[in-house]
Design a protein around this motif. Structure first.
Motif, PDB file in Angstrom:
ATOM      1  N   GLU A 229       2.385   1.700  -3.519  1.00  0.00           N
ATOM      2  CA  GLU A 229       1.404   2.175  -4.490  1.00  0.00           C
ATOM      3  C   GLU A 229       1.053   3.638  -4.246  1.00  0.00           C
ATOM      4  O   GLU A 229       0.910   4.418  -5.202  1.00  0.00           O
ATOM      5  CB  GLU A 229       0.140   1.308  -4.421  1.00  0.00           C
ATOM      6  N   ASN A 230       0.937   4.024  -3.000  1.00  0.00           N
ATOM      7  CA  ASN A 230       0.661   5.434  -2.718  1.00  0.00           C
ATOM      8  C   ASN A 230       1.811   6.327  -3.175  1.00  0.00           C
ATOM      9  O   ASN A 230       1.588   7.448  -3.672  1.00  0.00           O
ATOM     10  CB  ASN A 230       0.412   5.631  -1.216  1.00  0.00           C
TER      11      ASN A 230
ATOM     12  N   SER B   5       0.826  -1.208   0.000  1.00  0.00           N
ATOM     13  CA  SER B   5       0.000   0.000   0.000  1.00  0.00           C
ATOM     14  C   SER B   5       0.860   1.257   0.000  1.00  0.00           C
ATOM     15  O   SER B   5       0.575   2.220  -0.735  1.00  0.00           O
ATOM     16  CB  SER B   5      -0.920  -0.016   1.220  1.00  0.00           C
ATOM     17  N   ALA B   6       1.920   1.238   0.806  1.00  0.00           N
ATOM     18  CA  ALA B   6       2.803   2.410   0.865  1.00  0.00           C
ATOM     19  C   ALA B   6       3.491   2.636  -0.478  1.00  0.00           C
ATOM     20  O   ALA B   6       3.630   3.788  -0.936  1.00  0.00           O
ATOM     21  CB  ALA B   6       3.842   2.219   1.970  1.00  0.00           C
TER      22      ALA B   6
ATOM     23  N   VAL C  48      -4.762  -2.165  -3.312  1.00  0.00           N
ATOM     24  CA  VAL C  48      -4.465  -1.155  -2.302  1.00  0.00           C
ATOM     25  C   VAL C  48      -5.754  -0.465  -1.850  1.00  0.00           C
ATOM     26  O   VAL C  48      -5.929  -0.153  -0.666  1.00  0.00           O
ATOM     27  CB  VAL C  48      -3.446  -0.139  -2.842  1.00  0.00           C
TER      28      VAL C  48
ATOM     29  N   ILE D 198       1.454   6.730  -6.922  1.00  0.00           N
ATOM     30  CA  ILE D 198       0.419   7.710  -7.267  1.00  0.00           C
ATOM     31  C   ILE D 198       0.911   9.131  -7.004  1.00  0.00           C
ATOM     32  O   ILE D 198       0.670  10.052  -7.793  1.00  0.00           O
ATOM     33  CB  ILE D 198      -0.871   7.418  -6.486  1.00  0.00           C
ATOM     34  N   ASP D 199       1.609   9.300  -5.888  1.00  0.00           N
ATOM     35  CA  ASP D 199       2.158  10.633  -5.590  1.00  0.00           C
ATOM     36  C   ASP D 199       3.128  11.076  -6.677  1.00  0.00           C
ATOM     37  O   ASP D 199       3.143  12.249  -7.084  1.00  0.00           O
ATOM     38  CB  ASP D 199       2.863  10.621  -4.233  1.00  0.00           C
TER      39      ASP D 199
ATOM     40  N   GLY E 264      -7.092  -0.435   1.848  1.00  0.00           N
ATOM     41  CA  GLY E 264      -7.452   0.824   2.484  1.00  0.00           C
ATOM     42  C   GLY E 264      -8.864   0.831   3.032  1.00  0.00           C
ATOM     43  O   GLY E 264      -9.177   1.580   3.963  1.00  0.00           O
TER      44      GLY E 264
END
Length: 782
Positions: free
Chosen positions: A169-170, A166-167, A196, A173-174, A200
């Protein structure tokens, strides 16, 4: 609780309690059942308090040991698992496909394309991304771009945790959203983005879910007890049970002994809160009843414990054994849900039968303020314990009136109840359990769903998540040819080829987009760029024509398996994301057909041992199964037309069955154990009416609490949990208000003593209040 050797004439306990001093002296309630000494209960109460309190910190740490990807659900024998393990040997890491989608209502501008290329560079530098395979491609209409950004899901044989995925993938996206031009929409897509988003969705477990469930329980307990104090004891005990459960589950999940998913964690939370409050309501109700008979609160609690503990333990044991039947499942997620739920119920039983009674006995009558129970019918000296309530109880109060009505109209009552359940069954034909796509699995629209819809509308849908065929090198050309002929396999260039080795590819200039990585039977990358065979085996990537999680893609994978399995000497296996999803769906159907009969058989045996009869357990199981089917019928009416759900997961009927039957049978256990107790004194027909009258309030309250806690699952934005929460909530209320209140009592009353066949009670003789025997009494209207 008082010590065993304490004098019967000692009155300090009662005086401190505020109990009335007049009336006949109360007889001691006697000892706890043999083998349960007082010091053991006290010691376990202290252990429950300390361990449950310390375990609270683990509730927030459970997300660290969650596994939410389908490959973790599957057994080692599943074809997609075997193929995935073989394919993993051809690269140092296993990846999870993902995209960053760039979209504008009109055609992309030059600034947009520059932003896409900048995103490619930035994403390649994100730790946890397979940098060698990050490429950009553009849609044919020029309105969208997609950056292929696969996440490293397994490195060197070690799986990456959900939190780390998840971290990563975030961070991807960022990187993609770093200063995009005005009007350019940037969203995640693909299996990585949707996974993710799924992870979430469980972020509310430690906050929204528990606080909402706790608030509802408090409100219901305030309405039930009408006391500003008493609600704290069952709720605090349930919190201790949840902390103790979290500590045990965390240790087992961290060691790999069980697989914890977000779904099982959510179910664990509401199960402990709901079942724990149920057990507490039963104990407290009996305790309040005995406080009217015993001056000493310790005597009243001992008596209440002795009379309610068998039903509580039988209920808990039934649920534990029922959920442990999930161990027969092919799916690891189902297998682990059984132990996780069983741990929760076991911890709940420990706390509710040790800490809660000790705390209530020490606290005294004041906890019932402002309606403190006083001694109104003291137990006479020399009596061995409290006898069942006076027959006059049937003439007063709501539940006394309901019991009287059922007794006077038994046959019309159970026939009417059956007709109502039969009407609900009509909706069964409208229940679609064909499964949901990942995007359809959300009740809201996370960014990953939006991005996936854009991607599916503007790019070849199967690109990025190909089927993976592992085959012998000697038959690779025949396998490629067979795969290319399968309907549903993409016919575009680069759709069926031996896998490209990213390490080899990285050493030459890349001019093609992601479609150029795959090749086709006519135009594949040269052998110099293909993966090197290992032990005579190689990998072929097959691009599908449909979205990886669509029903059409599942049908294609089934046809693809049949085609490549038929190639002589290939020993071909088909894996990949779509194949894993398909295997999960097929395993869910297998589990449903296998486990439901096992659960029914186990519960039937448990009831037979508890009630020492055969006919009564068969009757109870039949009514609960009918209630379950009626609940599914109502779900068929509501899920699509009212709630707007696209369907239900294949595992939904199994989960709903296990929890509805295992929990729904609880209320029949609570009722019938009291009915049997009353039958020993007044006969079956009067016994069932008396049992309904004295247990109606507490069982209904327990059902409302359990239904409310499961309904809280709907606060999480996942269709599966929303559907399961509704089904269990509705089914529990149906069991509580119709099956247990009308159908079962009316049937037992109509059948009479034969319901206890083949025990002695079925032969029509029972103990009277004076100790003798008398024949079965016939009530008015019979």
């Amino acid at each position: 609780m008082a010590r065993q050797g304490r004098s019967e004439q000692h009155r300090g306990d009662g005086a401190s309690d505020g109990a009335p001093g007049g009336g006949a002296p109360a007889r001691r309630a006697g000892r706890l059942p043999r083998g349960v000494p007082y010091f053991a209960v006290l010691a376990l109460a202290v252990v429950a308090l300390l361990a449950g309190g310390a375990g609270g910190v683990f509730q927030g740490k459970l997300s660290e040991v969650q596994q939410n990807d389908n490959t973790a659900y599957l057994p080692a024998s599943a074809e997609s698992t075997v193929a995935g393990n073989e394919a993993a040997r051809f690269s140092a890491s296993t990846t999870l496909p993902g995209f960053v989608v760039f979209h504008r209502d009109g055609r992309l501008t030059a600034a947009d394309r520059a932003a896409v290329q900048a995103a490619v560079t930035a994403i390649r530098s994100v730790p946890g991304v397979a940098a060698d395979t990050v490429f950009a491609s553009y849609s044919a209409d020029g309105t969208a771009a997609a950056v292929y950004a696969p996440l490293i899901a397994k490195q060197g044989g070690t799986a990456v945790s959900g939190d780390d995925l998840s971290a990563t993938e975030n961070a991807v996206i960022d990187a993609g959203r770093r200063a995009p031009p005005a009007g350019l929409q940037v969203d995640p897509a693909g299996p990585a983005g949707l996974l993710v988003a799924f992870i979430g969705a469980f972020a509310g477990l430690d906050g929204t879910l528990l606080y909402t469930a706790g608030g509802i329980v408090v409100l219901i307990l305030l309405l039930v007890y009408r006391s500003p104090v008493l609600w704290f004891f069952p709720l605090f005990s349930a919190v201790l049970a949840l902390g103790l459960s979290a500590m045990v589950v965390y240790a087992l999940a961290r060691s790999g002994a069980v697989t914890l998913t977000g779904q099982s964690q959510g179910i664990l939370s509401v199960l402990v809160l709901g079942a724990g409050t149920d057990y507490a309501l039963l104990l407290i109700s009996r305790y309040r009843e005995e406080l009217h008979r015993y001056e000493r609160r310790s005597d009243a609690m001992i008596r209440a414990w002795r009379q309610s503990a068998p039903a509580i333990f039988a209920s808990g044991a039934t649920v534990i054994i029922g959920v442990l039947c999930l161990s027969f499942s092919e799916l690891n997620s189902n297998k682990s849900l059984g132990p996780v739920s069983a741990i929760g119920i076991a911890c709940t039983l420990l706390v509710m039968t040790t800490f809660l009674p000790v705390a209530l006995a020490l606290a005294g009558r004041w906890v019932f303020w402002p309606r403190r129970p006083t001694v109104t019918a003291p137990v006479a000296p020399g009596a061995t314990g409290a006898e069942p309530g006076d027959p006059a109880e049937l003439s007063g109060g709501l539940w006394g009136r309901i019991a009287g009505f059922v007794g006077r109209h038994a046959r019309p009552a159970w026939i009417t109840a059956l007709v109502l359940l039969a009407v609900c069954l009509i909706g069964l034909g409208g229940l679609n359990t064909g499964g949901l796509s990942t995007a359809q699995g959300f009740t809201n629209r996370p960014d990953a769903v939006v991005g996936q819809e854009i991607y599916d509308a503007r790019f070849p849908r199967g690109t990025g998540a190909p089927a993976v065929v592992v085959t012998d090198v000697a038959a690779v050309e025949q396998v490629r040819a067979a795969a290319a002929r399968v309907p549903g396999v993409s016919t575009a260039a680069g759709s069926v080829c031996v896998r490209t080795d990213p390490a080899k590819l990285s050493r030459i200039p890349i001019t093609r987009g992601i479609q150029g990585l795959s090749g086709s039977p006519q135009d594949c990358p040269p052998p110099a760029l293909q993966v090197t065979p290992i032990d005579g085996r190689t990998v072929v990537d097959v691009v599908l024509a449909d979205a990886y999680d669509s029903p059409a893609a599942f049908d294609t994978v089934a046809r693809l398996r049949a085609a490549v399995h038929a190639v002589p000497g290939a020993d071909a296996l088909v894996g990949g994301t779509t194949a894993a999803d398909l295997d999960v769906r097929q395993a869910s159907v297998h589990d449903r057909n296998l486990i439901i009969p096992i659960v029914l058989a186990v519960i039937l045996v448990m009831l037979a041992l508890l009630l020492r009869a055969v006919l009564a357990p068969v009757l109870l199981v039949a009514t609960v199964v009918l209630s379950f089917l009626a609940t599914l019928g109502v779900c068929g009416w509501l899920f699509g037309p009212v709630f707007g759900f696209a369907g239900a997961d294949q595992s939904f009927p199994l989960f709903a069955f296990v929890f509805l039957v295992a929990l729904g049978i609880d209320y029949n256990i609570f009722l019938m154990t009291r009915v049997r107790e009353e039958t020993l004194h007044v006969g079956t027909r009067r016994g069932v009416l008396r049992g309904l009258a004295v247990t109606g309030g507490v069982i209904t309250s327990a059902g409302v609490v359990l239904a409310a806690t499961f309904a809280v699952l709907g606060v999480l934005p996942l269709v599966f949990l929303a559907e399961l929460g509704f089904a269990v909530a509705f089914g529990v209320l149906l069991d509580t208000l119709l099956v247990r209140t009308v159908l079962v009592p009316a049937l037992v009353h109509d059948i009479g003593r034969a319901v206890w066949w083949p025990s002695r009670l079925s032969r029509g003789r029972h103990r009277s209040a004076t100790g003798g025997t008398e024949p079965e009494l016939v009530t008015a209207g019979r």
